[in-house]
Design a protein around this motif. Structure first.
Motif, PDB file in Angstrom:
ATOM      1  N   HIS A  91      -1.129   8.653   5.438  1.00 16.48           N
ATOM      2  CA  HIS A  91      -0.532   9.604   4.201  1.00 16.48           C
ATOM      3  C   HIS A  91       1.078   8.563   4.238  1.00 16.48           C
ATOM      4  N   SER A 127       6.797   9.699   0.413  1.00 14.64           N
ATOM      5  CA  SER A 127       6.619  10.491  -0.035  1.00 14.64           C
ATOM      6  C   SER A 127       7.305   9.273  -1.194  1.00 14.64           C
ATOM      7  N   SER A 142       6.888   6.186  -2.268  1.00 13.42           N
ATOM      8  CA  SER A 142       5.919   5.162  -2.346  1.00 13.42           C
ATOM      9  C   SER A 142       6.104   4.897  -3.617  1.00 13.42           C
ATOM     10  N   ASN A 143       5.861   3.771  -4.684  1.00  7.16           N
ATOM     11  CA  ASN A 143       6.100   3.092  -5.509  1.00  7.16           C
ATOM     12  C   ASN A 143       5.021   2.022  -5.725  1.00  7.16           C
ATOM     13  N   THR A 197      -6.014   4.591  -7.673  1.00  4.15           N
ATOM     14  CA  THR A 197      -5.488   6.443  -8.247  1.00  4.15           C
ATOM     15  C   THR A 197      -4.574   6.777  -7.022  1.00  4.15           C
ATOM     16  N   TRP A 198      -4.038   6.005  -5.778  1.00  2.72           N
ATOM     17  CA  TRP A 198      -2.769   6.677  -4.614  1.00  2.72           C
ATOM     18  C   TRP A 198      -2.336   7.799  -5.374  1.00  2.72           C
ATOM     19  N   GLN A 199      -1.512   8.491  -4.504  1.00  5.77           N
ATOM     20  CA  GLN A 199      -0.223   9.268  -5.230  1.00  5.77           C
ATOM     21  C   GLN A 199       0.633   9.659  -3.935  1.00  5.77           C
ATOM     22  N   PRO A 200       1.919   9.910  -4.202  1.00  4.48           N
ATOM     23  CA  PRO A 200       2.943   9.288  -3.357  1.00  4.48           C
ATOM     24  C   PRO A 200       2.879  10.492  -2.606  1.00  4.48           C
ATOM     25  N   VAL A 218       0.460  11.482  -0.134  1.00  4.00           N
ATOM     26  CA  VAL A 218      -0.342  12.179   0.261  1.00  4.00           C
ATOM     27  C   VAL A 218      -1.700  11.479   0.585  1.00  4.00           C
ATOM     28  N   TYR A 220      -5.021   9.796   3.392  1.00  2.90           N
ATOM     29  CA  TYR A 220      -6.235   8.663   2.454  1.00  2.90           C
ATOM     30  C   TYR A 220      -7.172   9.357   3.943  1.00  2.90           C
TER      31      TYR A 220
END
Length: 275
Positions: A175, A178, A180-181, A260-263, A265, A267
């Motif tokens: 996980h 939120s 993250s960047n 294409t990861w998103q904060p 989410v 995986y």
């Protein structure tokens, strides 16, 4: 002419010898049935137990481990516990699995249930080992129909033992925090078979031809982070390598974090520790 009949014992002996000649290994090394023997109380250790939160809940929303609302859902299914200092281990104990049972109260079933450490009970120091169980887990130790009676007991002396975590049909999940960047990447690892506890996490950028594994640092609870150190930042896809805290076993989830990861989410990988 006399007819000699083979005695049953002789017939069995001849068949056994024939089997040995054909396949000596299969006859001399038979596989025994996996029969579980009753365990004695010497396999268990004493601990204190309390409960927190509503009677039929997970107690908290992920608490000090950072699992969030996953504690309410399968496979945790609210069968979780906050741990005193000796269980929480400054966050390294997050994800560990234990069997617990009680006998001292009339409502206790004496049967064991499995719980996972997902939170911290910093003030639980009256015993060397203390479980602050969710209402769901606390009630699960009761006889049928007596869960509420057991929950009203308040403090219990229980027995516990460490067990391997088992998540049939589940692979390890990651996980992404939120916050993250590309310059700060953090994640929580979920559903690890075996130890349950993570001792080391490393990240590999797929474009890095040298195959360098970059160590991540424990941030808090079960949250691990990596600061890129400046421009150009981290470039996904990322592979993640886990090292279990107790056994030292390692596991690699190749390219589990996509480009294409998103904060925020989760995986899911295709792998898990063997048990």
């Amino acid at each position: 002419m006399a007819v000699h009949h083979l005695r049953p014992f002789s017939l069995i002996l001849l068949l056994s010898l024939f089997c040995l000649l054909l396949n000596p290994c299969s006859c001399s090394h038979r596989k025994h049935l996996n029969v579980s023997k009753p365990r004695s109380d010497t396999d268990w250790s004493p601990a204190g137990a309390t409960r927190y939160g509503p009677p039929t809940s997970a107690g908290s929303d992920g608490g000090a481990c950072g699992y969030g609302d996953a504690v309410e859902k399968a496979p945790f299914s609210a069968m979780v516990s906050a741990g005193g200092p000796s269980l929480f281990k400054s966050g390294k104990g997050c994800g560990a699995c234990y069997q617990v049972k009680c006998r001292e109260n009339a409502a206790c079933s004496g049967s064991s249930v499995t719980v996972t450490i997902t939170d911290e009970c910093a003030g639980c120091v009256s015993e060397s080992v203390h479980f602050d169980l969710s209402g769901t887990a606390f009630g699960a130790m009761a006889k049928s129909g007596q869960a509420d009676q057991l929950r009203d007991a308040g403090v219990l002396q229980i027995q516990y033992k460490r067990v391997e975590c088992e998540y049939p049909g589940r692979s390890v999940a990651f996980h992404v925090d939120s916050g993250s960047n590309p310059f700060y990447f953090a994640l929580v690892v979920e559903f690890e078979n075996g130890d349950g506890e993570v001792g080391r996490i490393e990240l590999q950028e797929s474009h890095d031809k040298s195959g360098t594994w970059i160590p991540m640092q424990q941030s808090w609870g079960a949250v691990w982070k990596l600061d890129s150190g400046g421009s150009p930042g981290l470039r996904a896809p990322f592979s993640i390598r886990l090292t279990a805290l107790q056994s030292g076993d390692t596991l690699v989830a190749r390219n589990v974090i996509p480009a294409t990861w998103q904060p925020g989410v989760t995986y899911r990988s295709l792998v898990n520790f063997k048990i």
